[in-house]
Design a protein around this motif. Structure first.
Motif, PDB file in Angstrom:
ATOM      1  N   TYR A 154      50.332  33.450  30.180  1.00  0.00           N
ATOM      2  CA  TYR A 154      51.336  34.259  30.889  1.00  0.00           C
ATOM      3  C   TYR A 154      52.128  33.407  31.889  1.00  0.00           C
ATOM      4  O   TYR A 154      53.352  33.541  31.997  1.00  0.00           O
ATOM      5  N   LEU A 155      51.455  32.538  32.617  1.00  0.00           N
ATOM      6  CA  LEU A 155      52.147  31.736  33.635  1.00  0.00           C
ATOM      7  C   LEU A 155      53.288  30.913  33.049  1.00  0.00           C
ATOM      8  O   LEU A 155      54.307  30.722  33.692  1.00  0.00           O
ATOM      9  N   VAL A 156      53.100  30.415  31.838  1.00  0.00           N
ATOM     10  CA  VAL A 156      54.114  29.526  31.274  1.00  0.00           C
ATOM     11  C   VAL A 156      55.038  30.198  30.267  1.00  0.00           C
ATOM     12  O   VAL A 156      56.048  29.608  29.886  1.00  0.00           O
ATOM     13  N   THR A 157      54.723  31.411  29.836  1.00  0.00           N
ATOM     14  CA  THR A 157      55.584  32.042  28.835  1.00  0.00           C
ATOM     15  C   THR A 157      56.037  33.448  29.201  1.00  0.00           C
ATOM     16  O   THR A 157      57.048  33.915  28.703  1.00  0.00           O
ATOM     17  N   GLY A 158      55.298  34.159  30.059  1.00  0.00           N
ATOM     18  CA  GLY A 158      55.612  35.550  30.313  1.00  0.00           C
ATOM     19  C   GLY A 158      56.152  35.841  31.690  1.00  0.00           C
ATOM     20  O   GLY A 158      56.694  36.914  31.937  1.00  0.00           O
ATOM     21  N   ALA A 159      56.014  34.919  32.606  1.00  0.00           N
ATOM     22  CA  ALA A 159      56.450  35.160  33.976  1.00  0.00           C
ATOM     23  C   ALA A 159      57.964  35.026  34.094  1.00  0.00           C
ATOM     24  O   ALA A 159      58.610  34.360  33.279  1.00  0.00           O
ATOM     25  N   VAL A 160      58.528  35.647  35.112  1.00  0.00           N
ATOM     26  CA  VAL A 160      59.965  35.568  35.376  1.00  0.00           C
ATOM     27  C   VAL A 160      60.375  34.110  35.601  1.00  0.00           C
ATOM     28  O   VAL A 160      61.415  33.668  35.154  1.00  0.00           O
ATOM     29  N   GLN A 161      59.555  33.376  36.308  1.00  0.00           N
ATOM     30  CA  GLN A 161      59.751  31.952  36.521  1.00  0.00           C
ATOM     31  C   GLN A 161      58.492  31.242  36.065  1.00  0.00           C
ATOM     32  O   GLN A 161      57.397  31.778  36.174  1.00  0.00           O
ATOM     33  N   SER A 162      58.646  30.033  35.547  1.00  0.00           N
ATOM     34  CA  SER A 162      57.483  29.237  35.165  1.00  0.00           C
ATOM     35  C   SER A 162      57.181  28.243  36.275  1.00  0.00           C
ATOM     36  O   SER A 162      58.080  27.564  36.764  1.00  0.00           O
ATOM     37  N   PRO A 163      55.909  28.136  36.671  1.00  0.00           N
ATOM     38  CA  PRO A 163      55.560  27.207  37.734  1.00  0.00           C
ATOM     39  C   PRO A 163      55.587  25.760  37.260  1.00  0.00           C
ATOM     40  O   PRO A 163      55.351  25.477  36.087  1.00  0.00           O
ATOM     41  N   GLU A 164      55.898  24.866  38.184  1.00  0.00           N
ATOM     42  CA  GLU A 164      55.843  23.432  37.864  1.00  0.00           C
ATOM     43  C   GLU A 164      54.401  22.923  37.891  1.00  0.00           C
ATOM     44  O   GLU A 164      54.072  21.948  37.227  1.00  0.00           O
ATOM     45  N   VAL A 165      53.555  23.595  38.668  1.00  0.00           N
ATOM     46  CA  VAL A 165      52.148  23.213  38.799  1.00  0.00           C
ATOM     47  C   VAL A 165      51.299  24.466  38.647  1.00  0.00           C
ATOM     48  O   VAL A 165      51.649  25.518  39.182  1.00  0.00           O
ATOM     49  N   VAL A 166      50.193  24.361  37.915  1.00  0.00           N
ATOM     50  CA  VAL A 166      49.270  25.474  37.726  1.00  0.00           C
ATOM     51  C   VAL A 166      47.890  25.054  38.198  1.00  0.00           C
ATOM     52  O   VAL A 166      47.422  23.964  37.876  1.00  0.00           O
ATOM     53  N   ASN A 167      47.252  25.927  38.965  1.00  0.00           N
ATOM     54  CA  ASN A 167      45.878  25.675  39.389  1.00  0.00           C
ATOM     55  C   ASN A 167      44.955  26.728  38.804  1.00  0.00           C
ATOM     56  O   ASN A 167      45.253  27.909  38.806  1.00  0.00           O
ATOM     57  N   HIS A 168      43.848  26.250  38.312  1.00  0.00           N
ATOM     58  CA  HIS A 168      42.769  27.136  37.874  1.00  0.00           C
ATOM     59  C   HIS A 168      41.479  26.454  38.310  1.00  0.00           C
ATOM     60  O   HIS A 168      41.086  25.441  37.744  1.00  0.00           O
ATOM     61  N   SER A 169      40.857  26.971  39.341  1.00  0.00           N
ATOM     62  CA  SER A 169      39.654  26.302  39.856  1.00  0.00           C
ATOM     63  C   SER A 169      38.434  27.191  39.845  1.00  0.00           C
ATOM     64  O   SER A 169      37.478  26.930  40.556  1.00  0.00           O
ATOM     65  N   LEU A 170      38.455  28.223  39.040  1.00  0.00           N
ATOM     66  CA  LEU A 170      37.239  29.010  38.859  1.00  0.00           C
ATOM     67  C   LEU A 170      36.268  28.183  38.034  1.00  0.00           C
ATOM     68  O   LEU A 170      36.675  27.418  37.162  1.00  0.00           O
ATOM     69  N   GLY A 171      35.001  28.336  38.296  1.00  0.00           N
ATOM     70  CA  GLY A 171      34.000  27.648  37.494  1.00  0.00           C
ATOM     71  C   GLY A 171      33.365  28.611  36.510  1.00  0.00           C
ATOM     72  O   GLY A 171      33.543  29.818  36.589  1.00  0.00           O
ATOM     73  N   TYR A 172      32.630  28.073  35.576  1.00  0.00           N
ATOM     74  CA  TYR A 172      31.933  28.887  34.579  1.00  0.00           C
ATOM     75  C   TYR A 172      30.477  28.447  34.500  1.00  0.00           C
ATOM     76  O   TYR A 172      29.926  28.267  33.437  1.00  0.00           O
ATOM     77  N   GLY A 173      29.878  28.241  35.661  1.00  0.00           N
ATOM     78  CA  GLY A 173      28.504  27.768  35.718  1.00  0.00           C
ATOM     79  C   GLY A 173      28.481  26.268  35.966  1.00  0.00           C
ATOM     80  O   GLY A 173      29.489  25.589  35.844  1.00  0.00           O
ATOM     81  N   ALA A 174      27.335  25.766  36.332  1.00  0.00           N
ATOM     82  CA  ALA A 174      27.211  24.343  36.662  1.00  0.00           C
ATOM     83  C   ALA A 174      27.549  23.482  35.459  1.00  0.00           C
ATOM     84  O   ALA A 174      27.012  23.654  34.378  1.00  0.00           O
TER      85      ALA A 174
END
Length: 194
Positions: A154-174
């Motif tokens: 969604y961030l790169v294809t569905g949003a009104v504007q596309s961000p130049e930088v994307v952060n995703h820092s959730l973890g999925y376990g150790a």
């Protein structure tokens, strides 16, 4: 194939990924199909970030002779939510989200607001690395990695504007420093969208 095996398709991504629930007895048949490259477990999110501003050494960044701000750039984040009305974001011109909410309290975790603040906070004491940026585009990850993958699309294809930088820092376990097969999605995301 998933439906024929008694499963349910929950989501699909632009990276040719399919999130599905299938009976354990169907995994062998699913794996045998030539279109299936890999079957991965869909882990729950695990909030791991706890100290960021000191570890990013922002004091050195802001004391450098070449001070930078966010300028006309946009920041994208997939996380637990962003409290858009937080005073630290007063200088942000626009917020965009697919969550159906214009102001998210981020009351369950606070992680997304914290991460966004690391980048976009204009607070004099806790200034973010790119304060003063133009827009924050965010999507709420509410449980599993496949939800996150769909929201990154969604961030790169569905949003009104596309961000130049994307952060995703959730973890999925150790991770124990091990490259997970699920990490191939992020490699493809970076390759496909620069």
């Amino acid at each position: 194939l998933v439906l024929r095996l008694g499963g349910v398709v929950r989501d699909e991504t632009l990276q040719s990924g399919v999130a599905a629930s299938v009976p354990a007895t169907a995994l062998t048949d699913l794996a045998a199909d030539p279109l299936v490259v890999r079957i991965l477990f869909d882990p729950q999110t695990d909030y791991e970030l706890n100290i960021s501003v000191p570890s990013a050494q922002y004091d050195a960044w802001w004391n450098d002779a070449n001070v930078y701000d966010g300028g006309l750039f946009d920041f994208g984040v997939v996380d637990s939510g962003v409290q858009q009305n937080h005073p630290a974001f007063a200088g942000v011109a626009s917020f965009y989200t697919n969550s159906g909410s214009t102001v998210d309290s981020d009351s369950t975790q606070g992680h997304g607001t914290h991460v966004t603040g690391i980048v976009a906070s204009s607070n004099a004491t806790y200034r973010g690395g790119a304060y003063g940026l133009d827009a924050i585009i965010w999507a709420q990850s509410d449980g599993t990695q496949t939800t996150t993958m769909s929201n990154m699309d969604y961030l790169v294809t569905g949003a009104v504007q596309s961000p130049e930088v994307v952060n995703h820092s959730l973890g999925y376990g150790a991770s124990a420093g091990v490259y997970s097969p699920n990490d191939s999605f992020y490699d493809a995301f970076v390759d496909n969208f620069d």
